[in-house]
Each structure stands twice: as structure tokens, then as C-alpha cells.
Design an enzyme around this catalytic site. Structure first.
Site, PDB file in Angstrom:
ATOM      1  N   ASN A 252      67.852  61.962  -1.910  1.00 58.57           N
ATOM      2  CA  ASN A 252      67.626  61.625   0.401  1.00 58.57           C
ATOM      3  C   ASN A 252      68.396  62.642   0.546  1.00 58.57           C
ATOM      4  OD1 ASN A 252      70.412  61.307  -0.905  1.00 58.57           O
ATOM      5  ND2 ASN A 252      70.406  58.590  -0.712  1.00 58.57           N
TER       6      ASN A 252
ATOM      7  N   TYR B 294      81.727  63.195  -6.505  1.00 49.01           N
ATOM      8  CA  TYR B 294      80.751  61.989  -7.043  1.00 49.01           C
ATOM      9  C   TYR B 294      81.327  60.624  -8.022  1.00 49.01           C
ATOM     10  CZ  TYR B 294      76.701  61.892  -4.300  1.00 49.01           C
ATOM     11  OH  TYR B 294      76.165  62.803  -3.061  1.00 49.01           O
TER      12      TYR B 294
ATOM     13  N   PHE C 154      72.702  55.771 -12.338  1.00 47.80           N
ATOM     14  CA  PHE C 154      72.562  56.781 -11.762  1.00 47.80           C
ATOM     15  C   PHE C 154      73.211  57.637 -11.932  1.00 47.80           C
ATOM     16  CE2 PHE C 154      73.719  53.961  -8.632  1.00 47.80           C
ATOM     17  CZ  PHE C 154      74.553  55.291  -7.537  1.00 47.80           C
TER      18      PHE C 154
ATOM     19  N   LYS D  74      71.214  67.956   1.465  1.00 46.54           N
ATOM     20  CA  LYS D  74      71.545  67.793  -0.477  1.00 46.54           C
ATOM     21  C   LYS D  74      69.928  68.905  -1.014  1.00 46.54           C
ATOM     22  CE  LYS D  74      72.974  63.605  -1.374  1.00 46.54           C
ATOM     23  NZ  LYS D  74      72.986  61.841  -1.685  1.00 46.54           N
TER      24      LYS D  74
ATOM     25  N   HIS E  89      74.237  63.375   2.837  1.00 47.45           N
ATOM     26  CA  HIS E  89      74.796  62.376   2.237  1.00 47.45           C
ATOM     27  C   HIS E  89      76.109  62.979   3.231  1.00 47.45           C
ATOM     28  CE1 HIS E  89      78.694  61.680   0.607  1.00 47.45           C
ATOM     29  NE2 HIS E  89      79.217  62.317   0.867  1.00 47.45           N
TER      30      HIS E  89
ATOM     31  N   THR F 225      70.776  54.117   1.944  1.00 46.31           N
ATOM     32  CA  THR F 225      70.457  55.487   0.992  1.00 46.31           C
ATOM     33  C   THR F 225      68.897  54.931   0.057  1.00 46.31           C
ATOM     34  OG1 THR F 225      72.778  54.180   0.361  1.00 46.31           O
ATOM     35  CG2 THR F 225      71.709  55.434  -0.979  1.00 46.31           C
TER      36      THR F 225
ATOM     37  N   ARG G 281      76.512  58.307   9.513  1.00 44.52           N
ATOM     38  CA  ARG G 281      76.140  57.040   8.591  1.00 44.52           C
ATOM     39  C   ARG G 281      74.465  56.498   8.755  1.00 44.52           C
ATOM     40  NH1 ARG G 281      77.551  56.602   3.244  1.00 44.52           N
ATOM     41  NH2 ARG G 281      75.962  55.495   3.334  1.00 44.52           N
TER      42      ARG G 281
ATOM     43  N   GLU H   4      86.626  63.891   1.019  1.00 47.04           N
ATOM     44  CA  GLU H   4      85.853  65.084   0.780  1.00 47.04           C
ATOM     45  C   GLU H   4      85.414  67.004   1.637  1.00 47.04           C
ATOM     46  OE1 GLU H   4      82.453  61.568  -0.244  1.00 47.04           O
ATOM     47  OE2 GLU H   4      82.176  62.156   1.866  1.00 47.04           O
TER      48      GLU H   4
HETATM   49  P1  IDP Z   1      74.888  56.448   0.089  1.00 43.40           P
HETATM   50  O1  IDP Z   1      74.863  58.338  -0.157  1.00 43.40           O
HETATM   51  O2  IDP Z   1      74.104  56.310   1.385  1.00 43.40           O
HETATM   52  O3  IDP Z   1      76.928  56.289   0.429  1.00 43.40           O
HETATM   53  P2  IDP Z   1      76.139  55.625  -3.081  1.00 43.40           P
HETATM   54  O4  IDP Z   1      75.749  54.393  -3.314  1.00 43.40           O
HETATM   55  O5  IDP Z   1      77.528  56.991  -1.901  1.00 43.40           O
HETATM   56  O6  IDP Z   1      74.772  56.163  -1.549  1.00 43.40           O
HETATM   57  O7  IDP Z   1      75.679  56.599  -3.889  1.00 43.40           O
HETATM   58  C1  IDP Z   1      75.257  58.060  -4.052  1.00 43.40           C
HETATM   59  C2  IDP Z   1      74.123  58.822  -4.098  1.00 43.40           C
HETATM   60  O8  IDP Z   1      74.055  58.612  -5.629  1.00 43.40           O
HETATM   61  C3  IDP Z   1      72.925  58.070  -3.288  1.00 43.40           C
HETATM   62  O9  IDP Z   1      72.640  59.152  -1.949  1.00 43.40           O
HETATM   63  C4  IDP Z   1      71.811  59.107  -4.196  1.00 43.40           C
HETATM   64  O10 IDP Z   1      71.614  60.451  -4.063  1.00 43.40           O
HETATM   65  C5  IDP Z   1      72.147  58.389  -5.982  1.00 43.40           C
HETATM   66  N1  IDP Z   1      71.745  57.127  -5.268  1.00 43.40           N
HETATM   67  C6  IDP Z   1      72.079  55.801  -5.096  1.00 43.40           C
HETATM   68  N2  IDP Z   1      72.259  54.869  -5.657  1.00 43.40           N
HETATM   69  C7  IDP Z   1      71.259  55.382  -6.076  1.00 43.40           C
HETATM   70  C8  IDP Z   1      70.449  54.291  -7.188  1.00 43.40           C
HETATM   71  O11 IDP Z   1      69.693  53.481  -7.380  1.00 43.40           O
HETATM   72  N3  IDP Z   1      69.049  55.196  -8.429  1.00 43.40           N
HETATM   73  C9  IDP Z   1      69.208  56.482  -8.339  1.00 43.40           C
HETATM   74  N4  IDP Z   1      70.357  57.204  -7.140  1.00 43.40           N
HETATM   75  C10 IDP Z   1      71.048  56.451  -6.761  1.00 43.40           C
HETATM   76 MG    MG Z   2      77.868  56.872  -0.495  1.00 44.93          MG
END
Ligand code: IDP
Ligand code: MG
Length: 138
Positions: free
Chosen positions: A112, A49, A57, A9, A115, A91, A85, A126
Site C-alpha cells: 500500500n 513492525y 499477515f 514502501k 507508512h 490501509t 494519515r 519510529e
Molecule cells: P497502517 O499501515 O495503515 O497503519 P496497519 O494495520 O498498522 O496499517 O498494518 C501495517 C501494514 O501491514 C499495512 O500498511 C499493510 O502493509 C500490512 N497489512 C495490514 N493489514 C493487512 C492485511 O489484512 N493483509 C495483508 N497485509 C496487511
Molecule cells: Mg500502522
């Protein structure tokens, strides 16, 4: 062999740690079968997304993912989806296990660093969102 989709990212590309992250991917036994640097438009990030549309968010996530270039990759390995993963970590880096990429590199729950697809059908979608058949080296 199973394929999964990965992104390094914008927060990680900006900090010039793509090489460190790619090293971890290769040391963990993944083959990178497709890879490119790409700067998503807001529209492209929204499409990618779409499943998160309506969440609190979402708008911030779209702004962040379109804020600079990222590295898109297709990773291949036995059990690639689950294993990528696992290597990524939770996350929220605060909950990520030691040794994971997010534990080591992520800034916060949004920025983070990586992805990964979460299931066979999302991996397929994807991969096809980012890559055409001509872009694979197998
Ligand atoms: P993942 O990337 O671990 O699969 P997802 O729940 O699919 O997590 O969320 C997609 C992306 O959205 C996350 O990687 C992160 O960048 C962002 N995200 C998820 N939850 C939050 C949150 O509670 N606050 C801010 N950003 C979030
Ligand atoms: Mg995800």
C-alpha cells in the site's frame, strides 16, 4: 511543530513513483526534516513492525518490506500525525478516499505504498528507530 514518521514502501520505490508521492507531501504543507533511502533487513523490518507479530499477515509483510529499498522520512507540520494519515488514506486502498496516496498508488492491502505513525508515542519510537539526531535539518 509536530513530527511524524513516514515510509515510501518498496512497491512504490520499485515503480519509481517516489517523486510523485514526495510532491503530494510537499504540496500538502509538510516540511521534510529528515530523509534517506534504506533497504531493511528482515530483522530490522521485524523490529519495526513488532506490534503486528503473530498476525496472519506478519511474515508476508516482513518479506515485502525487506524486498527492496524504501524511503524513510520525518515530516513536520501542525497536526502532522493525523494529517499524514489522512493524506495516506485507509490501509486497504479499496476503502481509501479519493485524493489519497493509497487510493491513487497502492497495489493492495499489503503493498500500500506508504507508512505513517498512528500516535505521538509511536511517532517518537519510529523516528528514533530510523534516524539519529545528526540527521535532522530544522
Ligand atoms: P497502517 O499501515 O495503515 O497503519 P496497519 O494495520 O498498522 O496499517 O498494518 C501495517 C501494514 O501491514 C499495512 O500498511 C499493510 O502493509 C500490512 N497489512 C495490514 N493489514 C493487512 C492485511 O489484512 N493483509 C495483508 N497485509 C496487511
Ligand atoms: Mg500502522
Amino acid at each position: 511543530m509536530e513530527k511524524t514518521f513516514a515510509i515510501i514502501k518498496p512497491d512504490a520505490v520499485e515503480r519509481r513513483i517516489t517523486g510523485k508521492i514526495i510532491s503530494k507531501i510537499e504540496e500538502s504543507g509538510f516540511n521534510i526534516v529528515a530523509m534517506k533511502k534504506i533497504w531493511l533487513t528482515k530483522k530490522e523490518a521485524e523490529g519495526f513492525y513488532a506490534v503486528h507479530k503473530g498476525k496472519p499477515f506478519f511474515e508476508s509483510l516482513i518479506n515485502y518490506m525487506s524486498s527492496g529499498p524504501c524511503i524513510a522520512m520525518v515530516l513536520e507540520k501542525e497536526n502532522a500525525i493525523a494529517d499524514w494519515r489522512k493524506l495516506m488514506g485507509a490501509t486497504n486502498p479499496a476503502n481509501a478516499e479519493a485524493g489519497t496516496i493509497r487510493k491513487e498508488f497502492a497495489i493492495d492491502v499489503e503493498k500500500n505504498s506508504v507508512h505513517g505513525s498512528d500516535a505521538v508515542d509511536t511517532a517518537k519510537y519510529e523516528i528514533s528507530y530510523f534516524f539519529s539526531n545528526l540527521e535532522f535539518c530544522e
